[in-house]
Design a protein around this motif. Sequence first.
Motif, mmCIF file in Angstrom:
data_model
loop_
_atom_site.group_PDB
_atom_site.id
_atom_site.type_symbol
_atom_site.label_atom_id
_atom_site.label_comp_id
_atom_site.label_asym_id
_atom_site.label_seq_id
_atom_site.Cartn_x
_atom_site.Cartn_y
_atom_site.Cartn_z
ATOM 1 N N LEU B 77 14.556 -16.371 -34.243
ATOM 2 C CA LEU B 77 13.831 -16.199 -35.501
ATOM 3 C C LEU B 77 12.373 -15.829 -35.257
ATOM 4 N N GLY B 78 12.046 -15.414 -34.049
ATOM 5 C CA GLY B 78 10.677 -15.027 -33.742
ATOM 6 C C GLY B 78 9.825 -16.209 -33.302
ATOM 7 N N ARG B 79 8.515 -15.939 -33.139
ATOM 8 C CA ARG B 79 7.603 -16.985 -32.703
ATOM 9 C C ARG B 79 6.512 -17.206 -33.740
ATOM 10 N N SER B 80 6.105 -18.473 -33.870
ATOM 11 C CA SER B 80 5.026 -18.809 -34.793
ATOM 12 C C SER B 80 3.737 -18.150 -34.331
ATOM 13 N N THR B 81 2.958 -17.595 -35.274
ATOM 14 C CA THR B 81 1.694 -16.962 -34.880
ATOM 15 C C THR B 81 0.636 -18.008 -34.538
ATOM 16 N N GLN B 82 0.837 -19.261 -34.931
ATOM 17 C CA GLN B 82 -0.165 -20.289 -34.668
ATOM 18 C C GLN B 82 -0.155 -20.716 -33.208
ATOM 19 N N ASP B 83 1.050 -21.025 -32.669
ATOM 20 C CA ASP B 83 1.099 -21.605 -31.332
ATOM 21 C C ASP B 83 2.100 -20.896 -30.425
ATOM 22 N N GLN B 84 2.662 -19.788 -30.900
ATOM 23 C CA GLN B 84 3.602 -19.005 -30.108
ATOM 24 C C GLN B 84 4.879 -19.761 -29.726
ATOM 25 N N LEU B 85 5.130 -20.893 -30.390
ATOM 26 C CA LEU B 85 6.403 -21.594 -30.162
ATOM 27 C C LEU B 85 7.516 -20.832 -30.871
ATOM 28 N N PRO B 86 8.743 -20.855 -30.312
ATOM 29 C CA PRO B 86 9.850 -20.239 -31.046
ATOM 30 C C PRO B 86 10.045 -20.945 -32.383
ATOM 31 N N VAL B 87 10.299 -20.152 -33.431
ATOM 32 C CA VAL B 87 10.440 -20.735 -34.763
ATOM 33 C C VAL B 87 11.619 -21.705 -34.805
ATOM 34 N N THR B 88 12.682 -21.408 -34.046
ATOM 35 C CA THR B 88 13.846 -22.305 -34.051
ATOM 36 C C THR B 88 13.471 -23.695 -33.520
ATOM 37 N N THR B 89 12.599 -23.742 -32.503
ATOM 38 C CA THR B 89 12.154 -25.036 -31.978
ATOM 39 C C THR B 89 11.428 -25.826 -33.056
ATOM 40 N N ILE B 90 10.533 -25.130 -33.792
ATOM 41 C CA ILE B 90 9.781 -25.801 -34.852
ATOM 42 C C ILE B 90 10.742 -26.317 -35.920
ATOM 43 N N LEU B 91 11.696 -25.466 -36.298
ATOM 44 C CA LEU B 91 12.651 -25.883 -37.331
ATOM 45 C C LEU B 91 13.431 -27.113 -36.890
ATOM 46 N N ALA B 92 13.819 -27.148 -35.607
ATOM 47 C CA ALA B 92 14.596 -28.279 -35.099
ATOM 48 C C ALA B 92 13.796 -29.576 -35.184
ATOM 49 N N GLN B 93 12.449 -29.476 -35.080
ATOM 50 C CA GLN B 93 11.621 -30.676 -35.230
ATOM 51 C C GLN B 93 11.487 -31.076 -36.689
ATOM 52 N N ARG B 94 11.343 -30.067 -37.566
ATOM 53 C CA ARG B 94 10.960 -30.345 -38.942
ATOM 54 C C ARG B 94 12.142 -30.691 -39.848
ATOM 55 N N LEU B 95 13.282 -30.031 -39.640
ATOM 56 C CA LEU B 95 14.388 -30.201 -40.579
ATOM 57 C C LEU B 95 14.909 -31.635 -40.679
ATOM 58 N N PRO B 96 15.089 -32.372 -39.550
ATOM 59 C CA PRO B 96 15.620 -33.745 -39.678
ATOM 60 C C PRO B 96 14.742 -34.635 -40.553
ATOM 61 N N VAL B 97 13.421 -34.419 -40.489
ATOM 62 C CA VAL B 97 12.499 -35.226 -41.290
ATOM 63 C C VAL B 97 12.793 -35.033 -42.772
ATOM 64 N N THR B 98 12.909 -33.763 -43.177
ATOM 65 C CA THR B 98 13.171 -33.464 -44.581
ATOM 66 C C THR B 98 14.559 -33.926 -45.001
ATOM 67 N N LEU B 99 15.500 -33.805 -44.066
ATOM 68 C CA LEU B 99 16.864 -34.242 -44.363
ATOM 69 C C LEU B 99 16.875 -35.739 -44.665
ATOM 70 N N GLU B 100 16.157 -36.513 -43.847
ATOM 71 C CA GLU B 100 16.097 -37.960 -44.083
ATOM 72 C C GLU B 100 15.506 -38.244 -45.460
ATOM 73 N N LEU B 101 14.387 -37.579 -45.762
ATOM 74 C CA LEU B 101 13.712 -37.797 -47.051
ATOM 75 C C LEU B 101 14.635 -37.471 -48.220
ATOM 76 N N THR B 102 15.286 -36.302 -48.174
ATOM 77 C CA THR B 102 16.091 -35.888 -49.322
ATOM 78 C C THR B 102 17.350 -36.753 -49.455
ATOM 79 N N VAL B 103 17.963 -37.115 -48.335
ATOM 80 C CA VAL B 103 19.178 -37.932 -48.440
ATOM 81 C C VAL B 103 18.840 -39.306 -49.020
#
Lengths: 295, 319
Positions: B77-103
């Motif tokens: 999914l490309g790389r973030s322009t902020q820190d050049q991390l792969p977007v998939t890596t960022i998503l893998a960190q962020r999605l579980p947090v939101t999943l917990e909140l919404t569930v």
Amino acid sequence: MADQMAVSVGAVPAPGSAERRRRLWRRFRRRPMPMTGLVLVAGFLLLALVGPLVTGDPVTQDYAATLAPPSAAHPMGTDDLGRDALARIASGARISLQAGVLSTLLAMAAGIPIGLLAGFYRRWLDPVVGRLVDVTLAFPFLVFAVGLAAIIGPSLTGVVLALGFAQLPAVIRITRGEVLAIKEMDYVSAAIADGAADGHILLRYVLPNCAGPLIVQATVAIPTAIIGEATLSFLGLGVQPPTPSWGVMLTVAQQYLDVAPWLAIWPGVLIALATLGFNLLGDGLRDVLDPRSGL
Amino acid sequence: MTWFILRRCGAAVMVLLLGSVLIFLGVRALPGDPAVVMAGEDASPALVAAIREEYGLDQPLPVQYVEYLRQTLSGNLGRSTQDQLPVTTILAQRLPVTLELTVLAMVVAITVGVLAGVVAAVRRGRFADYLATGFGLAGLSVPHFWLGLLAILLFSVTLRWLPASGYVPFTEDPAGNLQRMVLPTLVLGMGFAAVLMRQTRSAMLGALSADYIRTARSKGLAERAVVGVHALRNSLTTVVTVLGLQLGALISGAVVTEQIFVIPGFGKLTVDAVLTRNYPVIQAVVLVTVTAYVVINLLVDIAYALLNPRIRLSGASHG
């Protein structure tokens, strides 16, 4: 209850006649909740239209009185730049009103013609419109808003476009549904038999009879849009400072929650009251305009 | 039923493809060179050139789209322009947090909303009904983010019972995680509880006046069984429908809630990405949101058909 039933089932005055309007108003006026809604909405309109003329300038800064608690000079206190919160509330009402009304008008202006045509020309136009509505519904509102903010930059225009687009499917569906029912009415058959042109039938007979549900839809759409604008502006994706929007005011309030809690109260109270007013008004109109509601 | 599910899946794939075209065109509709846009404003010319090469940005649009689709499907999914991390890596960190909140929020919403709706319907016109109806109307009118601010003001600033913001992963500190999740969960859940309560109440009122309820009562069934088994089960389709319809609102609600309570989830990522014009991330979050939305709506449709035979037998689901 029973005698009202008999009246409305008996001789139903022609839609749009003065007699019918009087009768609807009598039904509406007797009920406390819709009247409360009407008063709240009237208050909101007054605040938005007249308020800013009376309260002074919402962007004048006064560094001698930053984060001042409510006082005679500033009844709602001042914010971090010493701006009068009351003046900002009044100007914020104007932004809310613009977002609510403009986005709803936009959705109606685009959605009503599409719905009319889709309902009237069922064979070839309806399936296409149906699919397009499905696709539109597949995108959550926030995605439009984020996409627009990313492309044209955060602004009131972007907010209005996103909110208007998000309302479009509902307007199309409601109009189309009404057209399908109205098309079966005798007066439409009579007009067709009379050789009236399609455009004449749509504008003269079909459109006026869609008005009730669309008015109710507007009373649902406007408060949704008011909350939508406040939310987007709160997130920084909508109206930009220094323009006073209730959402922007709450962003500032959050930063000073422990030293100036009064800043967090009024914008929220007003969003809630305006929304509640439209919701109560809408519930009341639905009851009055829908004969099946058993009034 | 199989035919119904297949048709629904086909429609979902069509919507997703159309969505991917829109997302693809969206980034290219931006003013300026898309390679610069994707690399970020301060990127070096070498990086811009590398991105132009990687995405084939000098190719014609249809070729670019096929390449974009291929990359996306293979997980790039490309790389973030902020820190050049792969977007998939960022998503893998962020999605579980939101999943917990919404569930957690949905659990609150369903528990409070369905219970209040049933009580309001059974005790129609009594005090409990007015209380629940009032709560429903208030929940519809009060915006999430203001409720969040008030909750912070009351529970964090004034009473100092709960932290105002922050997040620790559940795996590191379960108690701390749950403690910080209390306010966000309640704030996000209450709005949906209000909607669910209104819908459950009207569905239950409809069900309670149906003939089969009179039959059940005249059989001598206990009121608890009449309400719990017969009426409630027939009202559950409404709950499922409402959950599907409210999904978009849940997503925006999560974005707002994360922003207020400074929770590093998917929603905060979205807002930060727009504010910093981080286009690869914007593209990815929009794609993920649309995909989640389409998939969950598909599941809701199928669940609805399973609960309501009239839908699957007629095969039509559009009114």
